[in-house]
Design a protein around this motif. Structure first.
Motif, short mmCIF file in Angstrom:
data_model
loop_
_atom_site.label_atom_id
_atom_site.label_comp_id
_atom_site.label_asym_id
_atom_site.label_seq_id
_atom_site.Cartn_x
_atom_site.Cartn_y
_atom_site.Cartn_z
N ARG A 83 -11.68 -10.61 13.87
CA ARG A 83 -11.60 -10.32 12.44
C ARG A 83 -10.28 -9.64 12.09
N ASP A 84 -9.82 -8.74 12.98
CA ASP A 84 -8.56 -8.03 12.71
C ASP A 84 -7.39 -9.01 12.63
N ALA A 85 -7.36 -9.97 13.57
CA ALA A 85 -6.28 -10.96 13.55
C ALA A 85 -6.37 -11.81 12.29
N ALA A 87 -7.67 -10.84 9.39
CA ALA A 87 -7.29 -10.01 8.25
C ALA A 87 -5.76 -9.94 8.14
N GLN A 88 -5.08 -9.87 9.30
CA GLN A 88 -3.63 -9.84 9.31
C GLN A 88 -3.07 -11.18 8.79
N ARG A 89 -3.66 -12.27 9.24
CA ARG A 89 -3.23 -13.60 8.81
C ARG A 89 -3.42 -13.76 7.30
N LYS A 91 -3.32 -11.36 5.05
CA LYS A 91 -2.24 -10.61 4.39
C LYS A 91 -0.95 -11.44 4.34
N GLU A 92 -0.66 -12.14 5.44
CA GLU A 92 0.54 -12.99 5.49
C GLU A 92 0.44 -14.12 4.46
N SER A 93 -0.75 -14.71 4.33
CA SER A 93 -0.94 -15.79 3.35
C SER A 93 -0.75 -15.25 1.93
N TYR A 94 -1.36 -14.10 1.64
CA TYR A 94 -1.19 -13.48 0.32
C TYR A 94 0.28 -13.25 0.03
N ARG A 132 -10.82 -15.24 3.60
CA ARG A 132 -11.14 -14.90 4.99
C ARG A 132 -12.65 -14.81 5.10
N THR A 135 -13.64 -14.45 11.22
CA THR A 135 -12.44 -14.71 12.02
C THR A 135 -11.65 -15.91 11.52
#
Length: 179
Positions: A83-85, A87-89, A91-94, A132, A135
């Motif tokens: 899930r953390d990975a 959530a990071q992905r 943020k990158e998309s946003y 999201r 995962t």
């Protein structure tokens, strides 16, 4: 604190499952499937030659494009190991939307978290919804024809349902009539 509905730690790191999560001709009745690409666990589909080394740890991804008249709808799914990975992905998309000429559109949240954007896409003004669900980071874009946030959201609801079905160990079969 309890995780939001659908915020599962289940990782869908199987290319067959990723292929099933993407909508098929049955789910998209009346639409013509144009392009379908699903990565394999070894990334042979999307990573070849010199680029292969940079693909270690890359999410397993898949995409499909459908058209109906002038309207084109694209579905993209990236599965991550946690899930953390994811959530990071997300943020990158946003950030990639926010960096461009896109404006946020208020729509009810889908999956674990989501955001809709409106702006210029390849086929003209369109809508992109990034979601999201546990995962998995997924996006649905629609372009060509009149901008239709509600229709794009309906496709995103379907995609989230298909992801949640796969995370629950079921065969994804949700269509756009759900939700």
């Amino acid at each position: 604190m309890e995780a939001p509905h659908g915020d599962l730690e289940v990782a869908l790191l199987d290319d067959k499952v990723v292929g099933q999560v993407l909508p098929d001709a049955k789910a998209m009745a009346g639409w013509e499937e144009e392009k379908r690409k699903v990565d394999t666990a070894d990334h042979k589909v999307t990573c070849t030659g010199a680029a292969a080394a940079s693909c270690a740890g890359k999410p397993l991804s898949g995409s499909v494009r459908f058209s109906s008249g002038d309207v084109v709808v694209r579905f993209l799914v990236d599965t991550l190991p946690s899930r953390d990975a994811a959530a990071q992905r997300l943020k990158e998309s946003y950030a990639s939307y926010a960096a461009g000429p896109f404006k946020k559109v208020d729509t009810p949240v889908l999956g674990s978290e989501s955001q809709a954007f409106q702006g210029p896409l390849a086929e003209g003004e369109g809508v992109g919804i990034v979601v999201r669900s546990g995962t998995v980071v997924a996006s649905v874009t629609s372009e060509g024809g009149p901008v239709d946030v509600a229709a794009t959201r309906k496709f995103a609801v379907m995609l989230v349902k298909r992801i949640e079905q796969a995370q629950a160990g079921k065969a994804p079969d949700a269509g756009p009539g759900v939700g």
